[in-house]
Design a protein around this motif. Sequence first.
Motif, PDB file in Angstrom:
ATOM      1  N   ILE A 201       1.116  11.667   1.819  1.00  0.00           N
ATOM      2  CA  ILE A 201       0.990  11.173   3.188  1.00  0.00           C
ATOM      3  C   ILE A 201       0.263   9.835   3.226  1.00  0.00           C
ATOM      4  CG2 ILE A 201      -0.002  11.651   5.455  1.00  0.00           C
ATOM      5  CD1 ILE A 201       0.241  14.636   4.784  1.00  0.00           C
ATOM      6  N   LYS A 202      -0.811   9.733   2.458  1.00  0.00           N
ATOM      7  CA  LYS A 202      -1.571   8.475   2.485  1.00  0.00           C
ATOM      8  C   LYS A 202      -2.385   8.298   1.217  1.00  0.00           C
ATOM      9  CE  LYS A 202      -3.679   9.340   6.278  1.00  0.00           C
ATOM     10  NZ  LYS A 202      -3.072  10.656   6.520  1.00  0.00           N
ATOM     11  N   VAL A 203      -2.772   7.036   0.985  1.00  0.00           N
ATOM     12  CA  VAL A 203      -3.629   6.657  -0.128  1.00  0.00           C
ATOM     13  C   VAL A 203      -4.904   6.059   0.443  1.00  0.00           C
ATOM     14  CG1 VAL A 203      -3.865   5.247  -2.204  1.00  0.00           C
ATOM     15  CG2 VAL A 203      -1.629   6.185  -1.589  1.00  0.00           C
ATOM     16  N   ILE A 204      -6.056   6.566   0.000  1.00  0.00           N
ATOM     17  CA  ILE A 204      -7.355   6.064   0.442  1.00  0.00           C
ATOM     18  C   ILE A 204      -8.028   5.394  -0.753  1.00  0.00           C
ATOM     19  CG2 ILE A 204      -9.627   6.690   1.342  1.00  0.00           C
ATOM     20  CD1 ILE A 204      -8.284   9.191   2.577  1.00  0.00           C
ATOM     21  N   LYS A 205      -8.397   4.143  -0.578  1.00  0.00           N
ATOM     22  CA  LYS A 205      -9.068   3.449  -1.674  1.00  0.00           C
ATOM     23  C   LYS A 205     -10.261   2.664  -1.144  1.00  0.00           C
ATOM     24  CE  LYS A 205      -8.486   0.432  -5.677  1.00  0.00           C
ATOM     25  NZ  LYS A 205      -9.292   1.310  -6.542  1.00  0.00           N
ATOM     26  N   ASP A 206     -11.443   3.181  -1.395  1.00  0.00           N
ATOM     27  CA  ASP A 206     -12.686   2.466  -1.110  1.00  0.00           C
ATOM     28  C   ASP A 206     -13.585   2.432  -2.337  1.00  0.00           C
ATOM     29  OD1 ASP A 206     -12.932   1.521   1.731  1.00  0.00           O
ATOM     30  OD2 ASP A 206     -12.306   3.581   2.087  1.00  0.00           O
TER      31      ASP A 206
END
Length: 321
Positions: A201-206
């Motif tokens: 659904i989504k990619v989170i990159k922090d």
Amino acid sequence: MLKKIVKTHPKVIHNILKGHTDEVNHVQLDYHRNCIMSASFDKTLRVWKSKSGKPLQILQEKGVFDVKQGLLGSGKLSGHNAAVWTVAFDMDTHVIVSGGTDGIVRLWDLQRYKLWHCKKHLSGHSKGVIIVRLDGPNDLLFTGSADHTIMVWKPSDGSLLATLVGHTGYVNALDFGDKYLVSGSSDGTVRVWDKKSFQMIKVIKDSTDSVYCVKCDESKDMVMSCGADGFIYIHRISTGQLLRSFKAHENSVNCITFDAAENLIVTGSADQTLVFWDYSKGKAVKTEKFDAIVNWLDVDFANCTTACALANSQIHVMKFF
């Protein structure tokens, strides 16, 4: 309750579980059923009583040794012949799942005489299995590997349901709720997958470095992650929005869990500490210091009990009161 207790500098009952001969990499605690499972680089899984710390069984390559009965049960399938990285169990369905450097996922079942025995080998990953997560009620097993993939299995019959591709590094972390599967990787990303369709659904990159652990709470629309950069990151699962981040440890944060109702986070680190945090403020409430790296932790918040897997081959069980 646990947050209030640790803030008041409580007494702590410390049980040190000794028996493994190499690093303990993973631990799972079920205090209500008086059970702890541990996985170690010494190629074994061990079953312990959580309240007394007494060893019960050793699950090893040649079979299962019961400490009390002195029985060695050897089934048709062998145990691990290499380092064991991860373990998960569901005591309601009497299933243990383990994975390690040999890339084979092993399913263990509780047989006669209350003796665990290896009933299935699941082969599919081309490299070591780093993390396993078991959803017993829905008959689902999620495995993450050094081959950069996540595999979804049906543990009741051992069938492979899906292979999830997207990460470009080791899959170190998995967690799930009713709707989502969340993964963390050495590629520095957290990825959210639909638990029914298995689509990303989504990619989170922090994060600026490898992600070692993820924990999600769908009721709060929240996922927490930590890793090699020493930070804790808190995001919304639905949007990927960063809600808060703060430096938690000077060294890598290897494991994290939290209780949203109490605004309490617990982290374990390569700096050899276990820290309780008030995540609404990003401030430490209490710190426990060890003589070795904390590889993994599990917390029973209701019973104010924490189990820590340490790099010095020990498991520390702490009961706060």
